[in-house]
Design an enzyme around this catalytic site. Structure first.
Site, PDB file in Angstrom:
ATOM      1  N   LYS A  67       0.812  -1.226   0.000  1.00  0.00           N
ATOM      2  CA  LYS A  67       0.000   0.000   0.000  1.00  0.00           C
ATOM      3  C   LYS A  67       0.842   1.271   0.000  1.00  0.00           C
ATOM      4  O   LYS A  67       0.444   2.299  -0.550  1.00  0.00           O
ATOM      5  CB  LYS A  67      -0.938   0.007   1.207  1.00  0.00           C
ATOM      6  CG  LYS A  67      -1.952  -1.139   1.216  1.00  0.00           C
ATOM      7  CD  LYS A  67      -3.073  -0.914   0.231  1.00  0.00           C
ATOM      8  CE  LYS A  67      -4.133  -2.018   0.297  1.00  0.00           C
ATOM      9  NZ  LYS A  67      -5.123  -1.894  -0.769  1.00  0.00           N
ATOM     10  N   GLU A 113      -9.766   5.969   2.947  1.00  0.00           N
ATOM     11  CA  GLU A 113     -10.594   4.888   3.466  1.00  0.00           C
ATOM     12  C   GLU A 113      -9.672   3.719   3.746  1.00  0.00           C
ATOM     13  O   GLU A 113      -8.593   3.627   3.163  1.00  0.00           O
ATOM     14  CB  GLU A 113     -11.647   4.479   2.431  1.00  0.00           C
ATOM     15  CG  GLU A 113     -11.198   3.452   1.371  1.00  0.00           C
ATOM     16  CD  GLU A 113     -10.072   3.931   0.468  1.00  0.00           C
ATOM     17  OE1 GLU A 113      -9.900   5.155   0.338  1.00  0.00           O
ATOM     18  OE2 GLU A 113      -9.347   3.084  -0.097  1.00  0.00           O
ATOM     19  N   SER A 119       1.751  -9.656  -0.836  1.00  0.00           N
ATOM     20  CA  SER A 119       1.366  -8.245  -0.703  1.00  0.00           C
ATOM     21  C   SER A 119       1.527  -7.665   0.694  1.00  0.00           C
ATOM     22  O   SER A 119       1.712  -6.458   0.844  1.00  0.00           O
ATOM     23  CB  SER A 119      -0.074  -8.051  -1.193  1.00  0.00           C
ATOM     24  OG  SER A 119      -0.960  -8.861  -0.446  1.00  0.00           O
TER      25      SER A 119
HETATM   26  C1  PLP Z   1      -1.738  -7.085   2.462  1.00  0.00           C
HETATM   27  C2  PLP Z   1      -2.864  -6.724   1.570  1.00  0.00           C
HETATM   28  N1  PLP Z   1      -2.998  -7.348   0.389  1.00  0.00           N
HETATM   29  C3  PLP Z   1      -4.011  -7.060  -0.450  1.00  0.00           C
HETATM   30  C4  PLP Z   1      -4.970  -6.126  -0.125  1.00  0.00           C
HETATM   31  C5  PLP Z   1      -6.092  -5.889  -1.084  1.00  0.00           C
HETATM   32  O1  PLP Z   1      -6.017  -4.682  -1.747  1.00  0.00           O
HETATM   33  P1  PLP Z   1      -5.627  -4.596  -3.287  1.00  0.00           P
HETATM   34  O2  PLP Z   1      -6.535  -5.527  -4.016  1.00  0.00           O
HETATM   35  O3  PLP Z   1      -5.870  -3.177  -3.633  1.00  0.00           O
HETATM   36  O4  PLP Z   1      -4.223  -4.975  -3.441  1.00  0.00           O
HETATM   37  C6  PLP Z   1      -4.865  -5.440   1.091  1.00  0.00           C
HETATM   38  C7  PLP Z   1      -5.877  -4.427   1.458  1.00  0.00           C
HETATM   39  O5  PLP Z   1      -6.002  -3.961   2.532  1.00  0.00           O
HETATM   40  C8  PLP Z   1      -3.791  -5.748   1.956  1.00  0.00           C
HETATM   41  O6  PLP Z   1      -3.653  -5.126   3.130  1.00  0.00           O
END
Ligand code: PLP
Lengths: 394, 254
Positions: free
Chosen positions: A89, A111, A377
């Site tokens: 993020k 948000e 992620s």
């Molecule tokens: C670690 C992590 N992965 C994935 C996501 C999902 O978001 P996005 O689809 O925008 O990557 C989030 C959202 O809070 C997250 O914290």
């Protein structure tokens, strides 16, 4: 086929800017300036410097030996969990705070679902000395308590969203209302590749550093830039968009998206938008959306707050519709099991959102020589309470 | 194009327009509320088609929308409730709602139904000007529906001119930078804005909405504008006093 946004922010039939007139001046200001500003030398220099020195980029591309043995293919992990604040993020919030500064804004709103975007926003606001207000659903405030505490410690105000399902969708509604009420001094840092044009494209470009790095890192490991597959979980789709970006026009690279099936795609408690959605309008863009036949947006469910969203970004709707990407969904149980497996085979505790991407092995069999890059992620610190309850660890 | 809205706008008076959420307080209150509003001298009505995620609305209209949906309101039910409305009601009727329910119903089918019923116009805050002009204007015109656009204090003069050109009824002038129902009274800022718009000599008359709640704000808003729209204050009144109190509310305004 073109997989990126056109000038009006459309990905095929998806995207656009379906916003009330109250938001028009702000969104239009952003639309007219975002590309010009973000590709200025001074912007790029500051952005890249912060990604390097503050975020800790490049994030490693790690060959996961034991996981590879287990699943019979070559698995690489793109370690966004090692970024400052613990997820992908922050790539976007660094970019957007620099954008906000250049637009002369002094007040930031955001948000958040899992709280990762909220923390990443509160962090860059502290860094730049800007006022920060984060909207978060009441339910998510309860299930992501550590992140709420982090945001407060960073000096942000966390405002509960109490309407509707009291999760990410409602937090987004509240943030948009705040922006309507504060049209002059405020920039809205959207946390995923969603919202009215130019947000999906802007967020995607800031996150595209992920696939830019994968290319040269994989070249070092494997002698080639293109993997056979890239895999990411999708809430709104920002980590996925960043992971796919530089491979969209490389047909030999398979693109795989994993959504949250909650308690099962047909259980009535799910967030698997591609399976359950229809084209509609949510938060200013035309995209795949979970809704009733009457066009009311339905309340999604997932154990992971960050995937608990009834839509997906317009880029992903287009990747789905055009067949460029394969879409799968993983249940709560599959995601939790995959998270446990990653912890015990590789010593990495992922965020529950991320666990969904690792559940791909329940759904797809890869060939032995396949090089599969998974977007790791985020890290699981924020989810320990959920893991403790689920696995009875305490 | 002559429709009830354009005819009404030619009357030599300031217009009072009332918004309410269809299906609230009870599912079948819709027709009664419309009839009572007309009986008590209201000039025009905005019938709110409830939406799950009303982005431009404050808490009052959010709550009435949620309640209406819980009561079972749908697009089809609203059209059914309104099917004979023109037998008893002759003032202009406008449907105000968000674009997604209309999109799911089918834009053309929706417009056709509106014409059959005798709806005169639509207000769709999240259907932007350019999309309307490219994709839907022809359909709205075919079914003789007036599409009403919003302007706000932040809308540039150039854009106001574009909106004026695209409009064929009135312009909905949002009183301040806010969602519905959130302002307490008008100050100097609003007066300056009202005067700035009046001085532009637009082709379409303007009707002010957002933050009108009593006689004083109605008077302030209509000093320069052709009329004013009351929404949240009327819904609050219905919530507190019930559906038999429409006359009482209208008397507090004029
Ligand atoms: C670690 C992590 N992965 C994935 C996501 C999902 O978001 P996005 O689809 O925008 O990557 C989030 C959202 O809070 C997250 O914290």
């Amino acid at each position: 086929m073109n997989y990126n946004a056109d000038e009006k922010g459309y990905y095929g039939e998806f995207g656009g800017a379906f916003i009330p007139e109250m938001l028009y001046p702000n969104v239009e200001e952003l639309r007219q300036n975002y590309l010009k500003l973000m590709y200025e030398d001074s912007f790029q220099k500051e952005f890249n410097q912060l990604l390097k020195d503050y975020v800790g980029r490049p994030s490693p591309l790690y060959f996961a030996k034991r996981l590879s043995e287990k699943h019979g293919c070559k698995i690489y992990l793109k370690r966004e969990d090692l970024n400052h604040t613990g997820a992908h993020k922050v790539n976007n919030t660094i970019g957007q705070i620099l954008m906000a500064q250049r637009l002369g804004k002094t007040r930031i709103i955001a948000e958040t679902g899992a709280g990762q975007h909220g923390v990443a926003t509160a962090t860059v606001c502290a860094l730049m000395g800007m006022e920060c207000i984060v909207y978060m659903g009441e339910i998510d405030i309860a299930r992501q308590a550590p992140n709420v505490a982090r945001m407060k410690m960073l000096g942000a105000e966390v405002r509960p969203a109490k309407s509707g399902s009291r999760t990410l969708k409602d937090a987004t509604n509240e943030a948009i209302r705040d922006w309507i009420n504060n049209p002059v001094d405020t920039h809205y840092i959207i946390g995923s590749a969603i919202g009215p044009h130019p947000y999906p494209d802007m967020v995607t470009r800031f996150q595209s550093v992920i696939s830019e790095e994968i290319k040269w890192q994989l070249k070092e490991h494997e002698g080639r830039e293109n993997p056979d597959y890239v895999v990411a979980c999708i809430g709104g789709g920002s980590n996925a968009a960043g992971t796919y970006y530089h491979f969209l026009d490389e047909p030999e690279v398979g693109i795989i998206a994993v959504e949250a099936a909650g308690k099962g795609v047909n259980s009535g408690e799910s967030a698997a938008t591609s399976a359950l959605g229809k084209v509609g309008i949510i938060h200013g863009c035309k995209t795949m959306l979970m809704q009733t036949t009457d066009g009311q947006i339905t309340e999604p469910y997932s154990i992971s707050a960050g995937l608990d969203y009834p839509g997906v970004g317009p880029m992903h709707s287009h990747l789905f519709k055009s067949g460029r990407a394969e879409f799968y969904s993983a249940t709560d149980d599959e995601a939790m099991a995959a998270g446990l497996e990653l912890s015990q085979l590789e010593g990495i505790i992922p965020a529950i959102e991320t666990g969904h991407a690792f559940a791909i092995f329940e759904h797809k069999k890869f060939k032995k020589d396949d090089v599969v890059v998974i977007s790791l992620s985020g890290r699981g610190d924020k989810d320990l309470n959920t893991y403790i309850d689920y696995f009875k660890l305490a | 194009m002559s429709n009830r809205i354009t005819t009404k706008l030619q009357e030599d008076k300031k217009l009072l327009s009332i918004y309410f959420t269809a299906g609230y307080p009870a599912l079948n209150d819709t027709v009664q509320i419309i009839q009572d509003l007309e009986k008590n001298g209201v000039d025009m009505i905005e019938i709110g088609l409830p939406f799950s995620d009303p982005l431009a609305d404050g808490p009052t209209i959010q709550e009435s929308s949620t309640a209406a949906l819980k009561n079972g309101m749908t697009t089809e039910i609203l059209f059914n409730q309104l099917k004979n409305i023109r037998k008893t009601v002759s003032i202009p009727l406008i449907i105000m709602g968000y674009f997604n329910p209309m999109l799911q119903y089918g834009v053309e089918a929706f417009c056709k139904k509106c014409q059959e019923i005798g709806i005169d116009g639509l207000i769709l805050p999240d259907l932007p000007l350019d999309v309307y002009q490219e994709d839907y204007e022809a359909i709205f015109k075919k079914y003789e529906l007036i599409n009403v656009f919003l302007i706000t204090p932040q809308t540039s003069d150039i854009r106001i001119r574009q909106i004026d050109d695209a409009s064929n009824g009135f312009i909905y002038m949002v009183s301040s930078a806010s969602v519905t129902g959130s302002k307490s009274g008008f100050g100097q800022e609003q007066e300056n804005y009202f005067e700035r718009i009046a001085a532009m000599n637009l082709k379409n008359p303007q009707i002010v909405g957002f933050g009108i709640k009593d006689e004083e704000t109605f008077q302030q808003a209509t000093k320069t504008a052709k009329g004013a729209i009351i929404g949240s204050a009327f819904i609050k009144h219905l919530t507190a006093k019930g559906t038999n109190s429409v006359a009482e509310f209208v008397k507090t305004i004029r």
